[in-house]
Design an enzyme around this catalytic site. Structure first.
Site, short mmCIF file in Angstrom:
data_model
loop_
_atom_site.label_atom_id
_atom_site.label_comp_id
_atom_site.label_asym_id
_atom_site.label_seq_id
_atom_site.Cartn_x
_atom_site.Cartn_y
_atom_site.Cartn_z
N GLU A 88 0.80 -1.21 0.00
CA GLU A 88 0.00 0.00 0.00
C GLU A 88 0.84 1.27 0.00
OE1 GLU A 88 -3.12 0.43 -0.44
OE2 GLU A 88 -3.74 -1.67 -0.40
N GLU A 120 8.12 -21.79 8.06
CA GLU A 120 8.46 -20.93 9.20
C GLU A 120 9.50 -21.56 10.12
OE1 GLU A 120 5.57 -21.53 12.88
OE2 GLU A 120 4.47 -20.85 11.11
#
Length: 296
Positions: free
Chosen positions: A82, A113
């Site tokens: 954004e 992860e």
């Protein structure tokens, strides 16, 4: 170790979740969600320190890199993508790295992860330098991928920040600045996309927005560095010019075109009755701050 984390404990207020009506489930979720802003407020000192570090990073020409796994990593990417349309930042000024790569954005690759070397390798691949800041995000506060990334960042001299949703988080020991959000047990045990994810999103909103304010990408409360890449954003840009200067639509549209679609430049042109070149020079002298440029 997981059973000691508050984010993994059972929420005593929701033990009969499967027996509640839909309305009762929603009311209970809403009640639990209202505790999140308080958790963020308690962590404001750490968030402030992180913002100051990111501002210094941007001023030195460095980048902000978010890194995380699962929901945490996806939230970093959401915040990063954004920034270019909102603040006209270069595409690599704010980046998000997700364990398992972008394919893991749509389809979970939870095993990624567990690899600390992957976290380090992905930072190495984007040529992390001492000028950059790395923010490691992990609700549990113990994700190996994030720890590997933070350790690599420390090794190259980059600045480091950790964001966790448990007190005494392991990743806090691997970062210079730590942000620990006490969001507590989830309504659905262990589902940290809920309160923990909401808290992380609020913190990332704060870090990116406040940092952009700190480098001159905001005038008053207007996004004056918006990138007008479509019709909607072009109209928004003109409205911003109108709000900032008091000009009518026709005047704002004219100066918007004269400025080459640069909202900041258009605002300074109108407020100082100057040419595009004069406005650009004023902004450059002011380090991009509109308020400083119009007072200089």
């Amino acid at each position: 170790m997981l059973d000691k984390l508050m984010t993994e404990k059972r929420n005593q207020s929701t033990m009969k979740l499967d027996q509640l009506s839909t309305k009762e489930v929603l009311q209970l979720m809403n009640k639990e969600d209202r505790t999140v802003p308080d958790a963020v407020e308690a962590a404001l000192p750490g968030i402030e320190a992180a913002v100051k570090q990111v501002i210094a990073t941007f001023q030195a020409g460095g980048r902000l890199i978010y890194t995380g796994a699962g929901t945490s990593g996806r939230l970093g990417i959401l915040d990063a993508v954004e920034c270019p349309p909102t603040f006209s930042t270069p595409d690599d000024m704010v980046r998000g790295l997700l364990a398992g790569g972008m394919t893991a954005f749509r389809k979970a690759k939870e095993g990624a992860e567990d690899d600390p070397e992957l976290g380090a390798r992905e930072l190495e691949e984007i040529n992390l330098s001492a000028k950059d800041t790395v923010i490691g995000i992990a609700a549990s506060g113990r994700t190996p991928y994030v720890i590997g990334a933070l350790d690599y960042a420390v090794a190259v001299g980059a600045s480091t920040v950790s964001v966790a949703c448990n007190k005494g988080a392991l990743i806090s020991k691997h970062a210079k600045i730590s942000i620990e959000l006490e969001t507590g047990p989830e309504i659905l045990t262990g589902s940290t996309r809920l309160k923990a994810g909401t808290a992380q999103k609020l913190v990332l909103n704060m870090i990116s927005t406040a940092s952009m304010v700190g480098v001159g990408k905001v005038y008053k409360n207007l996004m004056v560095d918006v990138k007008p890449t479509n019709d909607k954003l072009q109209e928004r840009a003109k409205r911003i010019i109108m709000e900032a200067t008091g000009a009518n639509y026709e005047a704002a549209e004219k100066v918007f075109e004269q400025s080459g679609g640069q909202v900041k430049t258009a605002i300074v042109m109108l407020l100082l009755d100057s040419t595009k070149e004069e406005a650009e020079a004023k902004l450059q002298e002011a380090g991009g701050f509109v308020r400083t440029a119009i007072k200089a």
